[in-house]
Design an enzyme around this catalytic site. Structure first.
Site, PDB file in Angstrom:
ATOM      1  N   SER A   6       0.858  -1.295   0.114  1.00  0.00           N
ATOM      2  CA  SER A   6       0.029   0.024  -0.091  1.00  0.00           C
ATOM      3  C   SER A   6       0.872   1.153  -0.050  1.00  0.00           C
ATOM      4  CB  SER A   6      -0.877  -0.011   1.130  1.00  0.00           C
ATOM      5  OG  SER A   6      -0.293  -0.011   2.419  1.00  0.00           O
ATOM      6  N   TYR A   7       0.132   2.505  -0.095  1.00  0.00           N
ATOM      7  CA  TYR A   7       1.105   3.694  -0.050  1.00  0.00           C
ATOM      8  C   TYR A   7       1.965   3.738   0.980  1.00  0.00           C
ATOM      9  CZ  TYR A   7       1.658   8.824  -1.184  1.00  0.00           C
ATOM     10  OH  TYR A   7       2.323   9.821  -1.372  1.00  0.00           O
TER      11      TYR A   7
END
Length: 743
Positions: free
Chosen positions: A202-203
């Site tokens: 994820s980010y």
């Protein structure tokens, strides 16, 4: 602001934002189905931070770079930069450096009695820990030795637990990457961002450690079942039931860093795999049980002094099964009974010295920056990388940050003039105000205006102190103790055109020439070598010419006049090849950075007029003859990387004043080697156009840029001269980009 739609025509367009934290089909589709309007307050907060950092940084950096580089020769830094975040970051490193250097070690003594019980030899710890008086320590040793019996006075057992980690945020990832994986913060973020864009995690830029209530832990764990390393552990977690991560902090940006797809080392590469592996292990550990262990403490009395030993026994490994580096160290103790007496086998009086703290590691520096509000999760790696690139600190073994003499002098100098410039308090206040802007609780314009006004007053005071030479004398004294004045730096190389005395070449960054008689500094192109060019002089100012060579077999070489390079005599000459934008006085020059290959002087043998051959096919520049490339003669573009090799092994190649009647390119004169001449009857001297002459064209090789020779139109002619009468005939290639239009 227009790009976000805040100042656009509402009737004409509406702009929406898709919010997602991972590049997966599920998250992208969900974001597109739930578009939101951009948050103007958050955008204004970003603008405020950028404007403040840029204006403050540029003002201080330009002044102190000009001031100190104009006085000292071996600073070894192209830019003496200042930044509202960068400088406090350096301040942390220097503060630790000063603590180490001012530390005075003290001797101490401690008692270590030894007992043997049920086959275990145990070293007991003294309740007093250590003493700084030898006579008193010897006295206690005597008491213990005279008694010689350790009596068990207390036994306590306590079940304790080591909590599983909360979600992984950027700061924690950077700290682990530096301390355990050996990656600097900048490299770690680059690897994490690559994994994100590939859809594996994820980010990676997030401050949150708390997962949203809707997060699907079961599916995320299920993706890791087939992993050969931790797949079995994940399956057991799913069968026995996983735990939700500890409650963390939710700042409302993105969820913690989480694996989104299974991967392996072959898919992402060795370095990125280390980051991915840790992200997976941290996530799996965060949903594992806590580690539980029993801590046993046994106290003894010997000669009236209290000693103890502590044991630990793990009952449930929990998350330490997947994160073994966080495991509890087991230490087994034999069985003791209260009141039991055991003979002391020996008593050791240990002598030691207090030691200073070690240099800050990157991991410790990141913690300090986070604690003091210096930078954001996205900018922390940039600030640490900046102080390394500017030669303010050096990264040594163990990722320790050791300040250089330049870094120490800067911070101590700021402390002499205005300590606020290097303390974290101001930046912490700025970040608090910017946070209020992002929440809509403070006005963007007023915050920026107030901060800039405060720094403006500090800048005026800083410059005033320099001009009045009061507090700056203390800063100068620091620099003079570490660095050589320009007059004592470098080596004599070329003559000044004003006084005809030799100038010194200072090779440390930024490379420059210094005339001690005129007290003038002339900046040179960077990242190359400088030599005297045959003691030739510039016809405009009588300065001796230099030859600059870029590194590598395909690096360009070109002559330059130090004075013309810093103060171009012709208007409109663009900066090229890393020229300094300022003159020796620190004032902006008019197009500083004019080497001979840009000079339009009509009669100088080294100017663009004399050495230019034809127009570059790649850009608006001109192909120029490299004057020192023999025997591998070549042309290079004075604007881009286009490189053309001419006939190899020739004794001499030079340009002439003649122009090709077909394309207006300069005619080249080639003196071939007698043994390798391509001319008939052994002729060696030949003239012709590299575009229109068939013989020269056949001997030309393009190394960079497009293959720009196109045979078009009727045949042209070349001229040959030599020991016999040589003649060459060539065709015409009518390419409009190759016309000699620049002259």
């Amino acid at each position: 602001m227009e790009c976000t739609g805040f100042r656009g025509n509402e009737a004409r367009r509406r702009v929406y934002r898709a919010r997602f934290s991972s590049v997966t089909e599920k998250d992208i589709l969900k974001a597109m189905d739930n578009l939101v309007e951009p948050n103007e307050d958050e955008a204004l907060a970003v603008d405020a931070r950028q404007e403040i950092d840029l204006k403050v940084g540029v003002a201080f950096t330009r002044f102190q770079t000009s001031y100190f580089q104009g006085k000292y020769g071996n600073l070894d830094s192209r830019v003496i930069s200042y930044g509202p975040c960068q400088t406090p970051t350096l301040g942390f490193c220097v503060q630790r450096y000063l603590q180490i250097n001012t530390f005075k070690p003290e001797k101490f003594w401690t008692l270590y009695p030894y007992i043997t019980h049920n086959g275990y030899e145990l070293q007991l710890e003294w309740e007093r820990n250590k003493l700084f008086d030898l006579d008193v320590s010897v006295m206690f040793q005597k008491f213990v030795m005279e008694d010689g019996i350790a009596e068990v006075t207390d036994i306590s057992e306590k079940q304790e637990s080591k909590s599983r980690p909360s979600g992984l945020n950027t700061v924690n990832l950077l700290k682990v990457a530096s301390s355990a994986l050996g990656f600097g913060p900048q490299m770690a973020m680059q690897l994490a961002e690559r994994l994100y864009t590939q859809g594996f995690i994820s980010y990676p830029r997030t401050e949150s450690t708390a997962y949203p209530s809707s997060f699907d832990f079961k599916s995320t764990l299920g993706m890791q079942i087939n992993n050969p390393t931790w797949g079995g552990y994940v399956q057991k977690l799913l069968d026995d039931g996983f735990h939700r991560p500890r409650s963390g902090t939710d700042v409302g940006d993105h969820p913690p860093i989480t694996p989104m797809q299974p991967s392996n080392e072959d898919m992402v590469g060795k370095d990125a795999w280390k980051i991915y592996q840790y992200v997976c292990e941290h996530f799996i550990g965060s949903v594992s049980p806590d580690c539980k262990y029993v801590r046993t403490k046994v106290e003894f009395s010997i000669g009236g002094e209290i000693f103890r030993c502590i044991g630990q026994h793990v009952m449930v490994k929990g998350f330490t099964s997947i994160m073994p580096w966080l495991a509890v160290n087991e230490k087994n103790l034999p069985q003791f009974k209260a009141g039991e007496k055991i003979e002391v086998s020996k008593v050791e009086l240990y002598e030691g010295k207090t030691s200073p703290p070690d240099y800050l590691t990157e991991s410790e520096l990141i913690s300090l920056m986070e604690k003091n509000g210096i930078g954001t999760d996205a900018s922390i790696p940039v600030h640490i990388n900046n102080i390394c690139e500017r030669n303010f600190v050096q990264v040594q073994a163990g990722r320790k940050l050791v300040p250089t003499a330049l870094g120490v002098c800067l911070i101590r100098g700021y402390q002499c003039i205005d300590p606020d410039l290097c303390l974290p308090d101001i930046r912490s206040f700025i970040e608090q105000q910017i946070t209020l802007v992002a929440k809509g609780q403070a006005d963007h314009f007023r915050v920026v205006e107030h901060v800039l006004q405060q720094f403006k007053q500090k800048f005026i005071y800083f410059v005033k102190q320099c001009s009045m030479r009061r507090a700056i004398e203390n800063m100068d004294a620091l620099f003079e103790a570490q660095f050589s004045p320009l007059a004592d730096s470098g080596r004599a190389l070329s003559k000044c055109g004003k006084c005809l005395r030799y100038m010194k070449y200072i090779s440390t960054q930024p490379s420059r020439m210094y005339c001690g008689t005129c007290e003038e500094v002339y900046y040179l192109p960077q990242k190359g070598t400088i030599k005297l060019y045959k003691e030739l002089t510039c016809p405009l100012d009588n300065f001796e010419l230099l030859i600059f060579s870029l590194a590598g077999p395909e690096g360009k070489s070109f002559p330059l006049c130090p004075y013309c390079y810093n103060s171009p005599p012709f208007e409109g000459i663009d900066t090229l090849f890393g020229a300094s934008k300022t003159s020796s006085s620190g004032k902006p020059g008019k197009g500083a950075g004019m080497p001979c290959l840009l000079c339009p002087h009509p009669t100088c043998r080294h100017s663009l007029i004399a050495q230019g051959v034809c127009a570059c096919p790649e850009c608006s520049g001109t192909l120029v003859l490299d004057p020192v490339s023999a025997p591998k003669w070549r042309l290079y573009c004075n604007m881009c990387s286009c490189l053309v090799y001419l006939p190899q092994g020739a004794h001499r190649i030079s340009t002439t004043r003649d122009k090709c009647p077909e394309c207006e390119s300069a005619i080249l004169e080639v003196d071939f080697n007698k043994k390798t001449t391509p001319l008939q009857d052994g002729s060696t001297l030949y003239t012709g156009c590299i575009l229109c002459d068939e013989l020269l064209h056949s001997l030309v090789e393009v190394k960079h840029g497009k293959s720009f020779f196109k045979r078009m139109g009727p045949r042209g002619r070349g001229r040959g001269r030599g020991s016999g009468r040589g003649r060459g005939r060539g065709g015409r290639w009518d390419d409009p980009k190759m016309s000699f239009r620049d002259f």
